[in-house]
Structures are given as structure tokens and as C-alpha cells.
Design a protein around this motif. Structure first.
Motif, PDB file in Angstrom:
ATOM      1  N   LEU A 143       4.793 -17.587  28.737  1.00  0.00           N
ATOM      2  CA  LEU A 143       5.901 -16.638  28.884  1.00  0.00           C
ATOM      3  C   LEU A 143       7.183 -17.374  29.243  1.00  0.00           C
ATOM      4  O   LEU A 143       8.256 -17.090  28.709  1.00  0.00           O
ATOM      5  CB  LEU A 143       5.570 -15.611  29.971  1.00  0.00           C
ATOM      6  N   HIS A 144       7.068 -18.316  30.161  1.00  0.00           N
ATOM      7  CA  HIS A 144       8.231 -19.072  30.616  1.00  0.00           C
ATOM      8  C   HIS A 144       8.888 -19.809  29.462  1.00  0.00           C
ATOM      9  O   HIS A 144      10.121 -19.881  29.347  1.00  0.00           O
ATOM     10  CB  HIS A 144       7.791 -20.054  31.705  1.00  0.00           C
ATOM     11  N   ALA A 145       8.075 -20.375  28.578  1.00  0.00           N
ATOM     12  CA  ALA A 145       8.604 -21.110  27.433  1.00  0.00           C
ATOM     13  C   ALA A 145       9.260 -20.182  26.416  1.00  0.00           C
ATOM     14  O   ALA A 145      10.181 -20.594  25.701  1.00  0.00           O
ATOM     15  CB  ALA A 145       7.485 -21.903  26.766  1.00  0.00           C
ATOM     16  N   ALA A 146       8.811 -18.924  26.356  1.00  0.00           N
ATOM     17  CA  ALA A 146       9.287 -18.002  25.323  1.00  0.00           C
ATOM     18  C   ALA A 146      10.510 -17.200  25.738  1.00  0.00           C
ATOM     19  O   ALA A 146      11.289 -16.762  24.887  1.00  0.00           O
ATOM     20  CB  ALA A 146       8.164 -17.049  24.923  1.00  0.00           C
ATOM     21  N   LEU A 147      10.691 -16.987  27.042  1.00  0.00           N
ATOM     22  CA  LEU A 147      11.790 -16.148  27.518  1.00  0.00           C
ATOM     23  C   LEU A 147      13.024 -17.005  27.788  1.00  0.00           C
ATOM     24  O   LEU A 147      12.935 -18.034  28.466  1.00  0.00           O
ATOM     25  CB  LEU A 147      11.371 -15.411  28.796  1.00  0.00           C
ATOM     26  N   PRO A 148      14.202 -16.606  27.316  1.00  0.00           N
ATOM     27  CA  PRO A 148      15.403 -17.447  27.422  1.00  0.00           C
ATOM     28  C   PRO A 148      15.901 -17.686  28.843  1.00  0.00           C
ATOM     29  O   PRO A 148      16.526 -18.706  29.117  1.00  0.00           O
ATOM     30  CB  PRO A 148      16.453 -16.668  26.608  1.00  0.00           C
ATOM     31  N   ASN A 149      15.643 -16.734  29.757  1.00  0.00           N
ATOM     32  CA  ASN A 149      16.267 -16.808  31.081  1.00  0.00           C
ATOM     33  C   ASN A 149      15.235 -16.538  32.170  1.00  0.00           C
ATOM     34  O   ASN A 149      15.406 -15.663  33.003  1.00  0.00           O
ATOM     35  CB  ASN A 149      17.413 -15.795  31.162  1.00  0.00           C
ATOM     36  N   ALA A 150      14.147 -17.310  32.132  1.00  0.00           N
ATOM     37  CA  ALA A 150      13.027 -17.056  33.036  1.00  0.00           C
ATOM     38  C   ALA A 150      12.870 -18.153  34.073  1.00  0.00           C
ATOM     39  O   ALA A 150      13.151 -19.327  33.822  1.00  0.00           O
ATOM     40  CB  ALA A 150      11.735 -16.915  32.240  1.00  0.00           C
ATOM     41  N   THR A 151      12.402 -17.755  35.247  1.00  0.00           N
ATOM     42  CA  THR A 151      12.026 -18.655  36.328  1.00  0.00           C
ATOM     43  C   THR A 151      10.551 -18.448  36.613  1.00  0.00           C
ATOM     44  O   THR A 151      10.099 -17.301  36.738  1.00  0.00           O
ATOM     45  CB  THR A 151      12.835 -18.354  37.599  1.00  0.00           C
ATOM     46  N   LEU A 152       9.800 -19.527  36.715  1.00  0.00           N
ATOM     47  CA  LEU A 152       8.358 -19.451  36.964  1.00  0.00           C
ATOM     48  C   LEU A 152       8.053 -19.872  38.388  1.00  0.00           C
ATOM     49  O   LEU A 152       8.484 -20.933  38.837  1.00  0.00           O
ATOM     50  CB  LEU A 152       7.606 -20.354  35.976  1.00  0.00           C
ATOM     51  N   ILE A 199      14.596 -10.882  24.915  1.00  0.00           N
ATOM     52  CA  ILE A 199      14.697 -10.456  26.313  1.00  0.00           C
ATOM     53  C   ILE A 199      15.536 -11.494  27.050  1.00  0.00           C
ATOM     54  O   ILE A 199      15.051 -12.557  27.450  1.00  0.00           O
ATOM     55  CB  ILE A 199      13.300 -10.316  26.952  1.00  0.00           C
ATOM     56  N   THR A 200      16.819 -11.217  27.195  1.00  0.00           N
ATOM     57  CA  THR A 200      17.753 -12.208  27.741  1.00  0.00           C
ATOM     58  C   THR A 200      18.094 -11.965  29.208  1.00  0.00           C
ATOM     59  O   THR A 200      18.832 -12.755  29.807  1.00  0.00           O
ATOM     60  CB  THR A 200      19.049 -12.203  26.916  1.00  0.00           C
ATOM     61  N   GLN A 201      17.583 -10.904  29.798  1.00  0.00           N
ATOM     62  CA  GLN A 201      17.831 -10.651  31.218  1.00  0.00           C
ATOM     63  C   GLN A 201      17.158 -11.727  32.077  1.00  0.00           C
ATOM     64  O   GLN A 201      16.199 -12.373  31.654  1.00  0.00           O
ATOM     65  CB  GLN A 201      17.270  -9.275  31.622  1.00  0.00           C
ATOM     66  N   PRO A 202      17.641 -11.938  33.308  1.00  0.00           N
ATOM     67  CA  PRO A 202      16.921 -12.815  34.225  1.00  0.00           C
ATOM     68  C   PRO A 202      15.508 -12.284  34.468  1.00  0.00           C
ATOM     69  O   PRO A 202      15.317 -11.086  34.707  1.00  0.00           O
ATOM     70  CB  PRO A 202      17.759 -12.754  35.508  1.00  0.00           C
ATOM     71  N   VAL A 203      14.534 -13.173  34.391  1.00  0.00           N
ATOM     72  CA  VAL A 203      13.129 -12.800  34.565  1.00  0.00           C
ATOM     73  C   VAL A 203      12.486 -13.746  35.570  1.00  0.00           C
ATOM     74  O   VAL A 203      12.627 -14.968  35.464  1.00  0.00           O
ATOM     75  CB  VAL A 203      12.352 -12.869  33.233  1.00  0.00           C
ATOM     76  N   LEU A 204      11.782 -13.174  36.550  1.00  0.00           N
ATOM     77  CA  LEU A 204      10.929 -13.958  37.436  1.00  0.00           C
ATOM     78  C   LEU A 204       9.485 -13.771  36.996  1.00  0.00           C
ATOM     79  O   LEU A 204       9.012 -12.639  36.859  1.00  0.00           O
ATOM     80  CB  LEU A 204      11.084 -13.511  38.891  1.00  0.00           C
ATOM     81  N   LEU A 205       8.799 -14.878  36.772  1.00  0.00           N
ATOM     82  CA  LEU A 205       7.377 -14.861  36.448  1.00  0.00           C
ATOM     83  C   LEU A 205       6.604 -15.326  37.671  1.00  0.00           C
ATOM     84  O   LEU A 205       6.801 -16.452  38.140  1.00  0.00           O
ATOM     85  CB  LEU A 205       7.088 -15.786  35.264  1.00  0.00           C
ATOM     86  N   LEU A 206       5.770 -14.457  38.197  1.00  0.00           N
ATOM     87  CA  LEU A 206       4.927 -14.784  39.342  1.00  0.00           C
ATOM     88  C   LEU A 206       3.474 -14.787  38.894  1.00  0.00           C
ATOM     89  O   LEU A 206       3.021 -13.826  38.261  1.00  0.00           O
ATOM     90  CB  LEU A 206       5.120 -13.766  40.463  1.00  0.00           C
ATOM     91  N   CYS A 207       2.752 -15.852  39.214  1.00  0.00           N
ATOM     92  CA  CYS A 207       1.337 -15.902  38.856  1.00  0.00           C
ATOM     93  C   CYS A 207       0.569 -16.634  39.941  1.00  0.00           C
ATOM     94  O   CYS A 207       1.150 -17.327  40.783  1.00  0.00           O
ATOM     95  CB  CYS A 207       1.135 -16.580  37.501  1.00  0.00           C
ATOM     96  N   SER A 208      -0.744 -16.460  39.909  1.00  0.00           N
ATOM     97  CA  SER A 208      -1.617 -17.146  40.848  1.00  0.00           C
ATOM     98  C   SER A 208      -2.568 -18.054  40.072  1.00  0.00           C
ATOM     99  O   SER A 208      -3.184 -17.626  39.092  1.00  0.00           O
ATOM    100  CB  SER A 208      -2.429 -16.142  41.676  1.00  0.00           C
ATOM    101  N   ARG A 209      -2.704 -19.278  40.507  1.00  0.00           N
ATOM    102  CA  ARG A 209      -3.513 -20.251  39.779  1.00  0.00           C
ATOM    103  C   ARG A 209      -5.011 -19.964  39.876  1.00  0.00           C
ATOM    104  O   ARG A 209      -5.806 -20.543  39.118  1.00  0.00           O
ATOM    105  CB  ARG A 209      -3.210 -21.668  40.273  1.00  0.00           C
ATOM    106  N   ASP A 210      -5.430 -19.072  40.792  1.00  0.00           N
ATOM    107  CA  ASP A 210      -6.852 -18.727  40.873  1.00  0.00           C
ATOM    108  C   ASP A 210      -7.134 -17.329  40.330  1.00  0.00           C
ATOM    109  O   ASP A 210      -8.174 -16.739  40.630  1.00  0.00           O
ATOM    110  CB  ASP A 210      -7.363 -18.857  42.309  1.00  0.00           C
TER     111      ASP A 210
END
Length: 274
Positions: free
Chosen positions: A220-229, A197-208
């Protein structure tokens, strides 16, 4: 399958396809709609077997089926290229689409997603499944907000939650459908495919997030080539509802920055400021 198209209709407008989680309803995204319609063509839909897409799901129903149904729905409406914003299960659909149709899926936003099911999330799903099978629909629906929202937000919104309980019970997707969708969700695993999955990816999560540990987004961030967390400190599993102002800011900021070619955007610099 029920689908709604809104927002910009000019040919230059990018198309955002919003895919909900286990509940499957397009209405989950109501807190985002006004913010997105001004700049994009927005597509929401009720997933097969839920809401206004009532149907009996087949045995062996899978994430692949969910992705195939969505692409067929988009084909019927002439939607060729698009971004996918998916929450939990919707994020799994987004990743499957990116793998199957890389020439059509331009960007992804994965909200509280994962590569493979975390042991804690599995326990939560089993508790919910036991409630449904052993106690019934009403108990399942009453327990659902506990996994979605922070305790302080729940305390302040009891009237709203009680109204939603009544609505969700009256329009419940059906025990068999839910169990088949839950099994499909618990079975999917993208750990060996994420690098494709080489498309730009935004990962949004909540710590709670009580249901999906925020560390799943880190993996996920570590596994995807073009991700922003991007992490939120508060909001629970459904932080797009509980803190839609912060969520929408992060979402729109990333979408606007990635309008340009990924090669021209330094993704690390986007999030230097909170």
C-alpha cells in the motif's frame, strides 16, 4: 443506520469518521474514543446489517454499497468534510470514499489494510467461512479471536474473551449478512486505483498480524502517492485493542503533524524517533 457523534462540536474542529472491520460495530473503537474526543469531532457507526443497524443485505452487496451508505449517513447529519480511520474492511471503505469524494475526504488512516486480498488472508477467510457454514455460529465466534489477537494476550484475557464470545453470539449479524459482507471484502481490489488517492494517508500495521501480513501495508505504501507507514511489532490484527497506548500515540502524532498543509510537512522526519 446507527451513528454516534461525540467530542468537540465547535465549527473549527476536524471530523474523524471511524469505520470498523468485518464485525462492523462502532464499539470496536472504544479504546480510541477518549484520546480522540479531546481534539476532534468523532463519528462512529454500526455498518448496515450489523449491531444497531440491523437489516437484510441485498444480493451483490459490494464495497461501493458500503461507501455509498456511509456518505449518505454523513449527508443526513450535515457532515461535509472529514477524515476516515478504517480498520481492514473499514480501510477499504475509506479508500472507496477517497476515490468517489476526493473533495470531501481530507485524510485517511488505514489499519492493517491491503490493495488486493493476499493469498494468506484468503485462506484465513475461507477457514472462517467453512466454520460458519459447516459448524455454526458458535464455532465461528470462538475461532474469531485467534485471528485478531496475539496468543500471549489471549492467554491473559480469557475471561474477557469468553464474555465477548457470548455477546457476539447473542448479537451475531446473521449468516447471510456476514457471507455477503465477506464476499464484498474478498472481491475488492484497489491496485489499479491507488495512485488516484492523493490525500495524506497513514498506514498502521502490526508485524505479528495473523490475518493480514504486514507486507500488505508495505505494498500500500508503495502504491499511494502521499502515504506514511508506521509498523508496530506486537498487537495482532486488532492492535488498536491489545496495545491501544502505542496505537493511539502513533495515530495522534500523525494527525497532529498533518493538521498543517502536506506541503509544509516532511513526512519522513515524523518517524525518525520510535
Amino acid at each position: 443506520m446507527h451513528i454516534e457523534l461525540s467530542g468537540r462540536s465547535d465549527p473549527e474542529a476536524r471530523t474523524l469518521v471511524l469505520s470498523a472491520g468485518l464485525g462492523g460495530l462502532g464499539s470496536f473503537w472504544l479504546p480510541q474514543m477518549n484520546a480522540l474526543r479531546a481534539a476532534y469531532r468523532v463519528v462512529v457507526y454500526d455498518q448496515r446489517g450489523t449491531g444497531r443497524s440491523a437489516d437484510s443485505l441485498p444480493d451483490g452487496y459490494s464495497m461501493q454499497d458500503m461507501a455509498d451508505e456511509l456518505i449518505a449517513l454523513l449527508d443526513r447529519h450535515g457532515i461535509e468534510r472529514f477524515d476516515v480511520i478504517g480498520h481492514a474492511l473499514g480501510g477499504m471503505i475509506a479508500m472507496q470514499l477517497a476515490l468517489d469524494h476526493p473533495q470531501r475526504v481530507e485524510r485517511l488512516v488505514l489499519v492493517n489494510g491491503w490493495l488486493q486480498l493476499d493469498a494468506h488472508t484468503r485462506r484465513c477467510f475461507r477457514v472462517r467461512q467453512d466454520l460458519l457454514l459447516n459448524t455454526g455460529v458458535e464455532a465461528y465466534v470462538r475461532a474469531q479471536p485467534l485471528f485478531l489477537y496475539p496468543a500471549d494476550w489471549l492467554s491473559e484475557h480469557q475471561d474477557r474473551i469468553e464474555a465477548e464470545d457470548a455477546l457476539h453470539t447473542a448479537h451475531f449479524q446473521g449468516m447471510e449478512n456476514l457471507l455477503k459482507r465477506l464476499h464484498a471484502l474478498m472481491s475488492c481490489d484497489y491496485s489499479t486505483q491507488a495512485a488516484r488517492i492523493t490525500q495524506p494517508v497513514l498506514l498502521l500495521c502490526s508485524r505479528d498480524d495473523l490475518l493480514v501480513p504486514w507486507t500488505c501495508s508495505e505494498r500500500l505504501h508503495a502504491a499511494l502517492p502521499n502515504a506514511t507507514l508506521q509498523q508496530m511489532n506486537w498487537g495482532g490484527h486488532a492492535m488498536s485493542v491489545t496495545d491501544s497506548t502505542t496505537f493511539n500515540h502513533h495515530l495522534l502524532t500523525w494527525l497532529q503533524h498533518t493538521e498543517r498543509s502536506p506541503e509544509t510537512v516532511d513526512m519522513e522526519l515524523i518517524w525518525l524517533k520510535p
